[in-house]
Scaffold this motif. Structure first.
Motif, PDB file in Angstrom:
ATOM      1  N   TRP A   1      -9.809  12.774 -12.122  1.00  0.00           N
ATOM      2  CA  TRP A   1      -9.560  11.624 -12.977  1.00  0.00           C
ATOM      3  C   TRP A   1      -9.192  11.988 -14.407  1.00  0.00           C
ATOM      4  CZ3 TRP A   1      -8.373   7.197 -10.926  1.00  0.00           C
ATOM      5  CH2 TRP A   1      -8.717   6.993  -9.600  1.00  0.00           C
TER       6      TRP A   1
ATOM      7  N   THR B   1       0.810  -1.212   0.000  1.00  0.00           N
ATOM      8  CA  THR B   1       0.000   0.000   0.000  1.00  0.00           C
ATOM      9  C   THR B   1       0.845   1.264   0.000  1.00  0.00           C
ATOM     10  OG1 THR B   1      -0.139  -0.327   2.370  1.00  0.00           O
ATOM     11  CG2 THR B   1      -2.029  -0.997   1.065  1.00  0.00           C
ATOM     12  N   ALA B   2       2.122   1.138   0.380  1.00  0.00           N
ATOM     13  CA  ALA B   2       2.973   2.335   0.404  1.00  0.00           C
ATOM     14  C   ALA B   2       3.061   2.972  -0.980  1.00  0.00           C
ATOM     15  CB  ALA B   2       4.374   1.977   0.906  1.00  0.00           C
TER      16      ALA B   2
ATOM     17  N   GLY C   1      -4.766   3.188   7.333  1.00  0.00           N
ATOM     18  CA  GLY C   1      -4.539   1.768   7.068  1.00  0.00           C
ATOM     19  C   GLY C   1      -3.655   1.536   5.862  1.00  0.00           C
ATOM     20  N   VAL C   2      -2.900   2.559   5.485  1.00  0.00           N
ATOM     21  CA  VAL C   2      -2.003   2.444   4.344  1.00  0.00           C
ATOM     22  C   VAL C   2      -0.593   2.619   4.861  1.00  0.00           C
ATOM     23  CG1 VAL C   2      -1.212   3.708   2.332  1.00  0.00           C
ATOM     24  CG2 VAL C   2      -3.625   3.192   2.593  1.00  0.00           C
TER      25      VAL C   2
ATOM     26  N   ARG D   1      -7.708  -7.744   3.856  1.00  0.00           N
ATOM     27  CA  ARG D   1      -7.716  -7.956   5.302  1.00  0.00           C
ATOM     28  C   ARG D   1      -9.066  -8.437   5.764  1.00  0.00           C
ATOM     29  NH1 ARG D   1      -4.788  -2.550   6.659  1.00  0.00           N
ATOM     30  NH2 ARG D   1      -5.617  -2.231   4.604  1.00  0.00           N
TER      31      ARG D   1
ATOM     32  N   GLU E   1     -17.345  -6.413  -5.878  1.00  0.00           N
ATOM     33  CA  GLU E   1     -18.057  -7.653  -6.190  1.00  0.00           C
ATOM     34  C   GLU E   1     -19.554  -7.386  -6.128  1.00  0.00           C
ATOM     35  OE1 GLU E   1     -16.227 -10.562  -3.592  1.00  0.00           O
ATOM     36  OE2 GLU E   1     -14.303  -9.717  -4.139  1.00  0.00           O
TER      37      GLU E   1
ATOM     38  N   LEU F   1      -6.918   7.519  -5.497  1.00  0.00           N
ATOM     39  CA  LEU F   1      -6.299   6.248  -5.135  1.00  0.00           C
ATOM     40  C   LEU F   1      -7.135   5.062  -5.593  1.00  0.00           C
ATOM     41  CD1 LEU F   1      -4.978   6.885  -1.516  1.00  0.00           C
ATOM     42  CD2 LEU F   1      -3.621   6.381  -3.540  1.00  0.00           C
TER      43      LEU F   1
ATOM     44  N   LEU G   1      -2.438  -0.320  -7.573  1.00  0.00           N
ATOM     45  CA  LEU G   1      -2.454  -0.159  -6.119  1.00  0.00           C
ATOM     46  C   LEU G   1      -3.412  -1.176  -5.491  1.00  0.00           C
ATOM     47  CD1 LEU G   1      -1.577   1.415  -3.617  1.00  0.00           C
ATOM     48  CD2 LEU G   1      -3.486   2.954  -4.010  1.00  0.00           C
TER      49      LEU G   1
ATOM     50  N   VAL H   1      -9.359  11.296  -3.905  1.00  0.00           N
ATOM     51  CA  VAL H   1      -7.966  11.723  -4.089  1.00  0.00           C
ATOM     52  C   VAL H   1      -7.246  10.945  -5.187  1.00  0.00           C
ATOM     53  CG1 VAL H   1      -7.777  12.491  -1.714  1.00  0.00           C
ATOM     54  CG2 VAL H   1      -7.073  10.170  -2.304  1.00  0.00           C
TER      55      VAL H   1
ATOM     56  N   VAL I   1       1.121   7.333  -6.082  1.00  0.00           N
ATOM     57  CA  VAL I   1      -0.098   7.595  -6.838  1.00  0.00           C
ATOM     58  C   VAL I   1      -0.633   8.979  -6.485  1.00  0.00           C
ATOM     59  CG1 VAL I   1      -2.428   6.804  -7.337  1.00  0.00           C
ATOM     60  CG2 VAL I   1      -0.626   5.132  -6.888  1.00  0.00           C
ATOM     61  N   VAL I   2      -0.661   9.284  -5.182  1.00  0.00           N
ATOM     62  CA  VAL I   2      -1.180  10.585  -4.750  1.00  0.00           C
ATOM     63  C   VAL I   2      -0.307  11.714  -5.288  1.00  0.00           C
ATOM     64  CG1 VAL I   2      -1.487  12.058  -2.746  1.00  0.00           C
ATOM     65  CG2 VAL I   2      -2.357   9.741  -2.715  1.00  0.00           C
TER      66      VAL I   2
ATOM     67  N   PRO J   1      -4.347   3.222 -10.177  1.00  0.00           N
ATOM     68  CA  PRO J   1      -5.223   2.771  -9.087  1.00  0.00           C
ATOM     69  C   PRO J   1      -5.424   1.250  -9.107  1.00  0.00           C
ATOM     70  CG  PRO J   1      -6.214   4.585 -10.292  1.00  0.00           C
ATOM     71  CD  PRO J   1      -5.034   4.144 -11.085  1.00  0.00           C
ATOM     72  N   GLU J   2      -5.516   0.668 -10.286  1.00  0.00           N
ATOM     73  CA  GLU J   2      -5.704  -0.781 -10.380  1.00  0.00           C
ATOM     74  C   GLU J   2      -4.488  -1.505  -9.822  1.00  0.00           C
ATOM     75  OE1 GLU J   2      -6.531   1.324 -12.759  1.00  0.00           O
ATOM     76  OE2 GLU J   2      -8.705   1.030 -12.799  1.00  0.00           O
TER      77      GLU J   2
ATOM     78  N   ARG K   1     -10.320   3.934  -8.345  1.00  0.00           N
ATOM     79  CA  ARG K   1     -11.102   4.386  -9.495  1.00  0.00           C
ATOM     80  C   ARG K   1     -12.582   4.147  -9.240  1.00  0.00           C
ATOM     81  NH1 ARG K   1      -8.965   5.434 -14.377  1.00  0.00           N
ATOM     82  NH2 ARG K   1      -7.195   4.027 -14.112  1.00  0.00           N
TER      83      ARG K   1
END
Lengths: 535, 249
Positions: free
Chosen positions: B69, A368-369, B85-86, A535, B15, B53, A528, B51, A374-375, A525-526, B55
């Motif tokens: 985008w 995830t880092a 959580g990143v 989880r 999904e 991250l 990432l 932001v 990406v940002v 994004p894909e 799509r």
């Protein structure tokens, strides 16, 4: 209790498939390949006995069984990783005795395609022993095959777990590198044996070594049926004892490192924090890169360079490549008698490709880092160019060392240009192929402290991907091979191969960055999401 | 008033589950905006899509007029993000991480050095020296993440759970920094499920549940004269314990 572990593993494997058709497909592909290998192995092990050749049966059992055990030990470290569906850390809070955890984990490890395929192929030995020595031999061999499987699984688990612990600690990691080198060197005698066998075709000379291997833990379990057939029934309890003692020792070793894994990695930076010196930017840029302009490119390269050493997973990949890249060509070329530019080129292509394959899941290492890039909107081509540059800072010098060392070892100093050119061409072409693989087929790595673990079901994906990227890289290097084959050791080619190969490699890598960078721009994004662990 | 962040018809399905079911949102420039919601409401999914991250399946997002985008470069230059959580690039030290983020944003090295020193001092991280971020405590990781988001002086800060796992002293510090930032003309949107923080800090708020906006407006409009917690529980529809269950406890 053991049943609980097995059911837990099956349940977790099944849940992992939920709503992920491609995972099911990969799993089925894994079963198919497993069956394929199992059937091939079964035939190989069964045919000598059915044909009534006692010598051939012993040869196949001794060397085949030994190779199988070695494969279980080495392949997870070098290529495939271990499927740690049951992460030992999850059991830390439960009131379980260590013995329960170890037996449970072992049982769970036995439930998997590799274990089943191994069992199925070694069942051929039971058939073979039965054909030669009747049902007593078959029965003894069946026990031996079961014990051999336990040994294989225990060995692979114990070794990966121990190496994980060693690579985590700063004091031990150099030792780990040496130990890994020693293990890879084990491939050497095997190579020599195989080459000698192929060249002399004097099978009688190999019976002795096969007998010896049959008395080591490597193949003791796989040869005992043939002792019965030859009237040496007394060997059965001894060989079983050898196998079981080795298994017990490995399990003890495993349980010891499991404990370390359960309590979690101890922080490696003990004591007071060292004070930082200099500005933030100067701290980021490594000493060897001070000449670079302080811009985005420098930042990316600097981070990557630091990561190849600081991240345990990457370090493991780097060390593995270093060891295999140095040892394998030496073994192949120095041991073999045939020294032609052709065979040497092929081993060089293997090494160059192997170097590039280290990048096949480069974004998976980041996890995830990668979101930070990406940002920040890092352009795809810049991202890839910096990653290639940083990895080449490690791989490049190593490839040069391989080329020089090989030419000296072969006693053909004039070949250095040819070797280097071939390495560079294969490496560059491999980079081009692997940049695409790393973007289009990235997968998440579990967030555990064991650098060899991969997610459930990902082992098939990982091995398929390695295969695809190896093939793709090799294919991309084909023009170089063809030229080498056509021109052979014509003196002009020996001198021309260096610059041509380096140019080819550079061109291929540049083209790869250019094209794959475009793909990355569209798929950030894909990508990432693909490297984010579930989880 | 112009919108610092404008969201139209945002939809995301995982999904079969619809995580975000068509969200429209306007975050006025210069506002301190709290995005409230229970666990699993879709806060992180919404902010991630806002932001760039993640799509979106449908919908569009503008940051100060730049479409995230279709004009990512323009939008991302104005954004500072603290995801939740990143992982950070946590095999770097705090100073190295700041330098990395600064150079990625195309900042001048001298400015990076100076701001990094100030940020590390103010956030009490300078003492960590050459400790890698991976060995930081949870609270310290939040703080270095915030420092990375602030370093290039963005016009819009998007923070996902900035006060989670942060001790009261650091939380007060972060609040202080954020209030100064908004007073200086910046815009903050952050997600939380802690009512007190939102009541104390925010000028505007939205309540998100089941992937949809249930209430939105200035803090007073959302509260409607009651306590924010009452409104939240009513909107989200939580259950209250009767005392019958868990008697064995």
């Amino acid at each position: 209790m053991v049943v609980m572990f097995v059911r837990l593993k099956l349940r977790m494997t099944a849940n992992n498939f939920r709503g992920q058709p491609w995972r099911v497909a990969l799993f089925l592909a894994g079963i198919f390949f497993g069956l394929w290998w199992a059937a091939g192995g079964f035939l190989l092990f069964a045919v000598p006995g059915l044909a009534g050749s006692e010598k051939a049966a012993l040869l196949v059992a001794g060397f085949g069984g030994g190779a199988l055990t070695l494969g279980w030990v080495l392949l997870p470290l070098v290529f495939f990783g271990v499927d740690e569906t049951l992460d030992p850390a999850r059991f830390a809070l439960l009131p379980l005795r260590r013995r329960t955890v170890v037996t449970g984990m072992l049982a769970a490890a036995l439930v998997g395609i590799p274990a089943v395929a191994t069992l199925a192929s070694t069942a051929g030995l039971v058939v073979s022993a039965g054909a030669l020595g009747g049902w007593t031999a078959a029965l003894a061999q069946a026990a031996g095959v079961a014990a051999g499987l336990f040994l294989c699984v225990a060995a692979s688990r114990a070794l990966t777990s121990a190496f994980a612990t060693m690579l985590r600690s700063r004091r031990m990691r150099d030792l780990a590198a040496i130990a890994l080198a020693g293990l890879a060197a084990l491939l050497g005698p095997l190579q020599i044996g195989l080459i000698a066998a192929a060249e002399t075709a004097d099978w009688d000379r190999l019976i002795g070594p096969a007998r010896v291997v049959g008395w080591t833990p490597l193949a003791a379990g796989y040869t005992l049926g043939f002792d019965v057939a030859a009237g040496r029934g007394w060997a059965v309890p001894l060989k079983l004892a050898i196998t079981l003692a080795a298994t017990a020792a490995l399990l003890w070793w495993w349980s010891w490192s499991l404990e370390a894994a359960m309590v979690g990695g101890t922080p490696t930076t003990a004591g007071p924090a060292r004070a930082a010196r200099g500005g933030a930017v100067d701290q980021l840029i490594p000493r060897g890169m001070r000449w670079m302009a302080r811009n985005r490119y420098a930042a990316l390269v600097a981070r990557e360079t630091r990561y190849w050493w600081r991240d345990v997973r990457r370090r493991a990949g780097l060390i593995t490549f270093l060891v295999v890249g140095l040892f394998l060509p030496v073994m192949i070329n120095v041991a073999g008698n045939a020294r032609s530019p052709g065979t040497v080129s092929i081993s060089m292509i293997f090494v160059g490709t192997l170097a590039a394959v280290t990048l096949a899941n480069q974004f998976g290492y980041d996890g995830t880092a990668y979101g930070a890039n990406v940002v920040a909107g890092v352009p795809g081509r810049l991202e890839l160019r910096s990653r290639v540059a940083a990895f080449t800072a490690y791989a490049g010098p190593l490839l040069v060392v391989v080329a020089v060392a090989m030419s000296l070892l072969l006693g053909e100093p004039t070949w250095v240009g040819l070797l280097l050119g071939t390495l560079a061409a294969a490496y560059g072409a491999g980079l081009a192929a692997n940049l695409f693989v790393s973007i289009l087929a990235a997968y998440a790595l579990p967030e555990t402290s064991n650098p060899f673990t991969i997610n459930t079901g990902a082992s098939v994906a990982k091995s398929l991907l390695s295969l695809v990227s190896m093939l793709g890289s090799a294919a991309a290097a084909v023009p170089m091979v063809v030229t080498a084959a056509l021109l052979g050791d014509a003196p002009t080619w020996l001198w021309l191969a260096g610059p041509v190969g380096v140019g080819y490699g550079l061109g291929a890598a540049a083209l790869g960055v250019y094209l794959a960078g475009d793909v990355l721009d569209r798929r950030m994004p894909e990508l990432l999401a693909a490297v984010t662990p579930r989880r | 008033m112009d919108s610092a962040l404008a969201v139209r018809g945002l939809v995301k399905r995982f999904e079969t589950v619809v995580a975000v079911a068509g969200i429209d949102l306007d975050v006025p420039a210069g506002s301190f905006f709290g995005l409230l919601g229970p666990n699993g409401a879709g806060k992180t999914t919404t902010l991630s899509m806002a932001v760039g991250l993640l799509r979106p399946d449908e919908g569009r997002v503008w940051v100060l007029g730049h479409d995230v985008w279709s004009d990512p470069t323009g939008a991302k230059a104005l954004l500072g993000v603290l995801p939740d959580g990143v992982r950070l690039f946590d095999r770097l030290t705090g100073a190295e991480l700041l330098a990395y983020h600064g150079l990625l944003r195309g900042m001048d090295p001298a400015v990076i050095d100076q701001r990094a020193r100030e940020l590390l001092d103010v956030l009490a991280l300078a003492g960590a020296g050459r400790t890698l971020v991976v060995d930081y405590s949870a609270g310290m990781k939040k703080k270095i993440g915030l420092a990375c988001a602030l370093l290039h002086a963005p016009r819009l800060l998007v923070l996902d759970e900035p006060f989670e796992a942060v001790d009261p002293v650091s939380a007060a510090l972060i609040r202080d920094i954020l209030q100064r930032y908004v007073a200086g003309g910046g815009t903050v949107i952050f997600s939380s499920h802690v009512m007190e923080v939102v009541e104390r800090l925010c000028s505007h708020a939205a309540i998100l549940a089941d992937g949809a906006i249930k209430r939105v407006g200035t803090l007073d409009e959302v509260r409607g004269g009651r306590s924010l917690e009452d409104v939240f529980v009513e909107v989200v529809g939580g259950r209250t314990a009767t005392g019958e269950e868990l008697a064995w406890l």
